[in-house]
Design a protein around this motif. Structure first.
Motif, PDB file in Angstrom:
ATOM      1  N   TYR A  66       1.020  -1.363   0.491  1.00 40.72           N
ATOM      2  CA  TYR A  66       0.182   0.122   0.436  1.00 40.72           C
ATOM      3  C   TYR A  66       0.896   0.960   0.043  1.00 40.72           C
ATOM      4  CZ  TYR A  66      -3.280   3.683   2.456  1.00 40.72           C
ATOM      5  OH  TYR A  66      -4.093   4.964   2.226  1.00 40.72           O
ATOM      6  N   LEU A  67       1.539   1.490   0.642  1.00 43.11           N
ATOM      7  CA  LEU A  67       2.764   2.362   0.814  1.00 43.11           C
ATOM      8  C   LEU A  67       3.886   2.907  -0.411  1.00 43.11           C
ATOM      9  CD1 LEU A  67       3.058   2.176   5.224  1.00 43.11           C
ATOM     10  CD2 LEU A  67       1.706   3.746   4.070  1.00 43.11           C
ATOM     11  N   GLU A  68       4.087   1.808  -0.480  1.00 42.91           N
ATOM     12  CA  GLU A  68       4.877   1.474  -2.089  1.00 42.91           C
ATOM     13  C   GLU A  68       4.251   2.112  -3.055  1.00 42.91           C
ATOM     14  OE1 GLU A  68       6.986  -1.692  -4.914  1.00 42.91           O
ATOM     15  OE2 GLU A  68       6.505  -2.153  -2.489  1.00 42.91           O
ATOM     16  N   ASN A  69       3.302   2.022  -3.494  1.00 43.34           N
ATOM     17  CA  ASN A  69       2.388   2.657  -4.758  1.00 43.34           C
ATOM     18  C   ASN A  69       1.363   3.963  -4.447  1.00 43.34           C
ATOM     19  OD1 ASN A  69       2.923  -0.054  -6.255  1.00 43.34           O
ATOM     20  ND2 ASN A  69       0.779  -1.346  -5.120  1.00 43.34           N
ATOM     21  N   LEU A  70       1.991   4.596  -2.661  1.00 40.89           N
ATOM     22  CA  LEU A  70       1.374   6.011  -2.958  1.00 40.89           C
ATOM     23  C   LEU A  70       2.097   6.670  -3.203  1.00 40.89           C
ATOM     24  CD1 LEU A  70      -2.056   5.388  -1.607  1.00 40.89           C
ATOM     25  CD2 LEU A  70      -0.522   6.032   0.856  1.00 40.89           C
ATOM     26  N   PHE A  71       0.459   7.630  -4.040  1.00 38.20           N
ATOM     27  CA  PHE A  71       2.357   8.449  -4.187  1.00 38.20           C
ATOM     28  C   PHE A  71       2.038   9.962  -3.501  1.00 38.20           C
ATOM     29  CE2 PHE A  71       2.116  12.934  -7.041  1.00 38.20           C
ATOM     30  CZ  PHE A  71       2.867  12.297  -7.530  1.00 38.20           C
ATOM     31  N   HIS A  72       0.686  10.035  -2.502  1.00 37.84           N
ATOM     32  CA  HIS A  72       0.792  11.174  -1.649  1.00 37.84           C
ATOM     33  C   HIS A  72       0.506  10.895  -0.402  1.00 37.84           C
ATOM     34  CE1 HIS A  72      -1.554  12.945  -5.395  1.00 37.84           C
ATOM     35  NE2 HIS A  72      -1.285  14.130  -4.539  1.00 37.84           N
ATOM     36  N   GLN A  73       1.937  10.660   0.324  1.00 41.02           N
ATOM     37  CA  GLN A  73       1.818   9.458   1.305  1.00 41.02           C
ATOM     38  C   GLN A  73       1.920  10.949   2.510  1.00 41.02           C
ATOM     39  OE1 GLN A  73       3.362   6.631   1.988  1.00 41.02           O
ATOM     40  NE2 GLN A  73       4.170   6.474  -0.178  1.00 41.02           N
ATOM     41  N   ASP A  74       1.967  12.121   2.437  1.00 41.36           N
ATOM     42  CA  ASP A  74       1.732  13.016   4.100  1.00 41.36           C
ATOM     43  C   ASP A  74       1.817  14.465   3.514  1.00 41.36           C
ATOM     44  OD1 ASP A  74       1.994  13.918   6.849  1.00 41.36           O
ATOM     45  OD2 ASP A  74       3.966  14.744   6.650  1.00 41.36           O
ATOM     46  N   PRO A  75      -0.002  14.981   4.010  1.00 37.71           N
ATOM     47  CA  PRO A  75      -0.828  14.141   4.239  1.00 37.71           C
ATOM     48  C   PRO A  75      -1.799  12.147   3.341  1.00 37.71           C
ATOM     49  CG  PRO A  75      -2.093  15.690   3.523  1.00 37.71           C
ATOM     50  CD  PRO A  75      -0.667  15.990   3.093  1.00 37.71           C
ATOM     51  N   LYS A  76      -2.184  11.629   3.490  1.00 35.96           N
ATOM     52  CA  LYS A  76      -2.973  10.742   2.338  1.00 35.96           C
ATOM     53  C   LYS A  76      -4.070  11.511   2.125  1.00 35.96           C
ATOM     54  CE  LYS A  76      -0.852   6.397   4.853  1.00 35.96           C
ATOM     55  NZ  LYS A  76      -0.311   7.260   5.774  1.00 35.96           N
ATOM     56  N   ILE A  77      -4.187  11.188   0.706  1.00 40.51           N
ATOM     57  CA  ILE A  77      -5.334  11.290   0.081  1.00 40.51           C
ATOM     58  C   ILE A  77      -6.631  11.208   1.104  1.00 40.51           C
ATOM     59  CG2 ILE A  77      -7.386  11.430  -1.867  1.00 40.51           C
ATOM     60  CD1 ILE A  77      -4.775  13.479  -1.853  1.00 40.51           C
ATOM     61  N   ILE A  78      -6.986   9.795   1.269  1.00 44.42           N
ATOM     62  CA  ILE A  78      -7.940   9.125   1.988  1.00 44.42           C
ATOM     63  C   ILE A  78      -7.834  10.016   3.094  1.00 44.42           C
ATOM     64  CG2 ILE A  78      -5.952   7.037   3.165  1.00 44.42           C
ATOM     65  CD1 ILE A  78      -9.942   6.629   2.318  1.00 44.42           C
ATOM     66  N   ASP A  79      -7.015  10.186   4.364  1.00 38.45           N
ATOM     67  CA  ASP A  79      -7.304  11.339   5.420  1.00 38.45           C
ATOM     68  C   ASP A  79      -7.759  12.550   5.776  1.00 38.45           C
ATOM     69  OD1 ASP A  79      -6.095   9.136   6.128  1.00 38.45           O
ATOM     70  OD2 ASP A  79      -3.526   9.722   6.510  1.00 38.45           O
ATOM     71  N   ILE A  80      -6.976  12.787   4.464  1.00 37.08           N
ATOM     72  CA  ILE A  80      -8.298  14.423   4.197  1.00 37.08           C
ATOM     73  C   ILE A  80      -9.678  14.496   3.773  1.00 37.08           C
ATOM     74  CG2 ILE A  80      -8.013  16.618   2.441  1.00 37.08           C
ATOM     75  CD1 ILE A  80      -5.069  15.749   1.852  1.00 37.08           C
ATOM     76  N   ILE A  81     -10.082  13.526   3.180  1.00 42.45           N
ATOM     77  CA  ILE A  81     -11.526  12.834   2.283  1.00 42.45           C
ATOM     78  C   ILE A  81     -12.118  12.222   3.728  1.00 42.45           C
ATOM     79  CG2 ILE A  81     -12.761  11.396   1.194  1.00 42.45           C
ATOM     80  CD1 ILE A  81     -11.149  11.410  -0.911  1.00 42.45           C
ATOM     81  N   LYS A  82     -11.586  12.214   5.060  1.00 44.52           N
ATOM     82  CA  LYS A  82     -12.212  11.375   6.304  1.00 44.52           C
ATOM     83  C   LYS A  82     -12.209  12.884   7.545  1.00 44.52           C
ATOM     84  CE  LYS A  82     -10.658   6.654   5.771  1.00 44.52           C
ATOM     85  NZ  LYS A  82     -10.453   5.877   6.868  1.00 44.52           N
ATOM     86  N   GLU A  83     -11.282  13.127   7.148  1.00 42.30           N
ATOM     87  CA  GLU A  83     -10.646  14.469   8.135  1.00 42.30           C
ATOM     88  C   GLU A  83     -12.332  15.876   8.165  1.00 42.30           C
ATOM     89  OE1 GLU A  83      -8.052  18.297   9.107  1.00 42.30           O
ATOM     90  OE2 GLU A  83      -7.325  16.394   8.196  1.00 42.30           O
ATOM     91  N   LYS A  84     -11.968  15.813   6.217  1.00 42.80           N
ATOM     92  CA  LYS A  84     -12.600  16.629   6.014  1.00 42.80           C
ATOM     93  C   LYS A  84     -14.457  16.234   4.789  1.00 42.80           C
ATOM     94  CE  LYS A  84      -9.559  20.337   4.247  1.00 42.80           C
ATOM     95  NZ  LYS A  84      -9.839  20.071   5.706  1.00 42.80           N
ATOM     96  N   ASN A  85     -14.982  15.116   5.721  1.00 40.67           N
ATOM     97  CA  ASN A  85     -16.175  14.784   5.314  1.00 40.67           C
ATOM     98  C   ASN A  85     -16.419  14.580   3.659  1.00 40.67           C
ATOM     99  OD1 ASN A  85     -18.345  13.105   6.122  1.00 40.67           O
ATOM    100  ND2 ASN A  85     -19.275  14.943   6.833  1.00 40.67           N
ATOM    101  N   ASP A  87     -17.344  13.913   0.136  1.00 38.21           N
ATOM    102  CA  ASP A  87     -17.935  13.057  -0.855  1.00 38.21           C
ATOM    103  C   ASP A  87     -17.100  11.999  -1.498  1.00 38.21           C
ATOM    104  OD1 ASP A  87     -20.587  11.116  -1.684  1.00 38.21           O
ATOM    105  OD2 ASP A  87     -20.452  12.205  -3.451  1.00 38.21           O
ATOM    106  N   VAL A  88     -17.026  10.599  -1.509  1.00 41.87           N
ATOM    107  CA  VAL A  88     -15.520  10.172  -2.417  1.00 41.87           C
ATOM    108  C   VAL A  88     -15.713  10.046  -4.169  1.00 41.87           C
ATOM    109  CG1 VAL A  88     -14.382   7.911  -2.966  1.00 41.87           C
ATOM    110  CG2 VAL A  88     -15.304   9.008  -0.638  1.00 41.87           C
ATOM    111  N   HIS A  89     -17.419   9.943  -4.172  1.00 43.64           N
ATOM    112  CA  HIS A  89     -17.435   9.636  -5.628  1.00 43.64           C
ATOM    113  C   HIS A  89     -17.876  11.024  -6.108  1.00 43.64           C
ATOM    114  CE1 HIS A  89     -19.891   6.011  -5.352  1.00 43.64           C
ATOM    115  NE2 HIS A  89     -20.274   6.330  -3.681  1.00 43.64           N
ATOM    116  N   SER A  90     -17.805  12.047  -5.474  1.00 43.66           N
ATOM    117  CA  SER A  90     -17.823  13.695  -6.268  1.00 43.66           C
ATOM    118  C   SER A  90     -16.007  13.160  -6.408  1.00 43.66           C
ATOM    119  CB  SER A  90     -18.231  14.616  -5.148  1.00 43.66           C
ATOM    120  OG  SER A  90     -19.548  14.871  -4.495  1.00 43.66           O
TER     121      SER A  90
END
Length: 497
Positions: A66-85, A87-90
């Motif tokens: 997972y970490l090897e294939n991740l382009f944005h490490q710090d912060p991760k895209i998924i962390d930003i999306i969860k923090e700011k709530n 919508d993933v589909h958007s």
């Protein structure tokens, strides 16, 4: 070349629409707001990171992978999306819109307005199919304005200045160098067809022009078979064709005759592709290479990137002392574990394939019987068996003596079945990474597992899956049962996992 003022105006309106959609990512801190250039790769990486994050959370991949294939490490895209709530589909949908906008901008600035108009028509069609990423663009006031200008001022007759430049280069080659054998490289098939018609009209009594494309066929664009490709190359060798307009299929792996001049309709950001294309000229004598650039467009950074990489490559090759080699290489002899060899020997396998297979089945059956008998033996000695027996429950094994040979034969018959039982797990397939990429494109961008075929091909191009490479891996994905080609779309039949 400099762009006409009308193309610059339309391009600026289109750029403003892109900036409007870009705010979605900047406001949510999903992208760097200070970048000078935004490429399609920026948005594809966001979707790739999201997909990898979901796969990791569902346990499909390890943390290391997972970490090897991740382009944005710090912060991760998924962390930003969860923090700011968010919508993933958007996020996926806006990424698709931005990729389409940047692709269209490249077409109008570096190709020709006819390709841009053709792409607008495809966006309208997608919007009619209720694809949100396309509807978002088509319903904007920017799109409606551009569409009205094109229709009102009949801009379809407006040609890109690169066309005039190519015509002047060809005339110069004929008049000054007496050269009537030229290769023109272009990125898009549609541009190759457009150039063929344009140059055939311009030089109808002087030169014979033909295009040279790959074997992949589209709904409205049939590829060239290997036989047709061979015939075209042979005619080019025999001077029956003077100008060959080729896509990337002619870069490598094909015996292209030597020419004295090649023309790049647009620069390529890869130093390898630049060298491969340029290597088609000047084999026997000094040749000429022309690279056409549209000022203040993506042509400029692409050109300088490839030149910088090429110079870096030359520097390494000419000064090989600067290359740092690993001096601590340990050579180890290949060792086969003895236990595994003994295990094979104990099975008493025979050379004949059929006999060996039957023997292996029998061994598996014997092992299964042993497991069953051991399990029943343990159960008959257990407290649970005693309690159930005390309640007057009669077991089948108490009434009938087990016929072990008959049981062996039945299990052996079952083992010979090709179809696996529902409870068995299917053996994991090793899938080519390019096949995985195509499957993930449909999974990521498709609506209910369905993706427009043209959009599918455009997204595959961003992953450098084009021409024959795309065709081979797409066919493999269909053959394995993951994807299905429909009339105008691609359907996801089964996820990789």
């Amino acid at each position: 070349v400099s762009l006409p003022i009308k193309i610059v105006e339309l391009s600026q309106v289109w750029q403003n629409l892109f900036k409007k959609f870009l705010r979605f990512f900047i406001d949510r801190k999903l992208i760097n707001p200070y970048k000078k250039y935004y490429s399609k790769l920026d948005f594809l990486r966001i979707t790739q990171d999201l997909t990898q994050s979901f796969r990791f959370e569902e346990g499909y991949i390890s943390e290391e992978e997972y970490l090897e294939n991740l382009f944005h490490q710090d912060p991760k895209i998924i962390d930003i999306i969860k923090e700011k709530n968010v919508d993933v589909h958007s996020v996926y949908s806006y990424c698709s819109s931005c990729v389409s906008l940047l692709h269209a901008k490249d077409l109008i600035e570096t190709q020709d307005i006819s390709l841009f108009i053709s792409f607008l028509e495809r966006l309208k069609y997608k919007a009619e199919q209720d694809i949100l990423s396309a509807k978002r663009i088509v319903n904007s006031k920017h799109f409606k304005f551009i569409n009205s200008v094109i229709e009102g001022e009949n801009l379809s007759n407006l040609t890109h200045p690169k066309i005039e430049k190519i015509i002047s280069i060809i005339r110069e080659e004929i008049e000054e160098f007496n050269n009537k054998k030229i290769i023109i490289f272009t990125q898009f098939r549609e541009m190759a067809e457009f150039l063929k018609r344009k140059l055939a009209t311009e030089f109808q009594n002087q030169l014979i022009i033909e295009k040279f494309i790959g074997q992949t066929s589209k709904i409205d664009d049939f590829g060239f078979s290997q036989k047709v490709q061979t015939e075209i190359l042979q005619k080019f060798r025999e001077d029956m064709i003077n100008i060959l307009i080729a896509t990337s299929v002619a870069e490598e792996g094909i015996d292209i005759p030597n020419v004295d001049a090649i023309i790049f309709y647009e620069p390529v950001p890869s130093e390898i592709r630049l060298i491969q294309r340029r290597g088609r000229t000047g084999r026997n004598a000094s040749g000429r290479c022309y690279i056409l650039l549209a000022e203040e467009t993506v042509d400029i950074p692409f050109y300088y990137v490839s030149r910088r990489r090429e110079n870096s490559m030359k520097s390494i090759v000419s000064n090989y002392e600067q290359i740092q080699l690993n001096q601590n290489l340990e050579r180890k002899s290949i060792c086969f574990p003895i236990p595994s060899l003994n295990e094979v020997a104990d099975k008493g396998l025979v050379k004949n394939f059929k006999e060996r297979r039957e023997k292996e089945k029998e061994l598996l059956v014997n092992r299964s019987i042993e497991d069953i008998l051991n399990h029943l033996d343990d159960f008959s000695k257990s407290v649970e068996f005693k309690n159930i027996n005390d309640y007057g429950v009669t077991f089948y094994s108490d009434l009938v003596k087990m016929d072990i040979p008959a049981m062996k034969n039945k299990i052996l018959k079952l083992k010979g079945k090709k179809k696996m039982s529902p409870n068995q797990k299917e053996r994991k397939r090793n899938i080519n990474k390019n096949v995985k990429c195509l499957i993930n494109i449909v999974k990521t961008y498709g609506i209910k597992g369905k993706l427009d075929y043209l959009e599918f091909q455009d997204l595959a191009k961003e992953e450098e899956l084009i021409e024959k490479k795309f065709y081979i891996h797409f066919n493999q994905a269909c053959f394995l049962g993951y994807l299905k080609r429909q009339e105008k779309s691609v359907q996801l039949l089964m996820d990789i996992e």
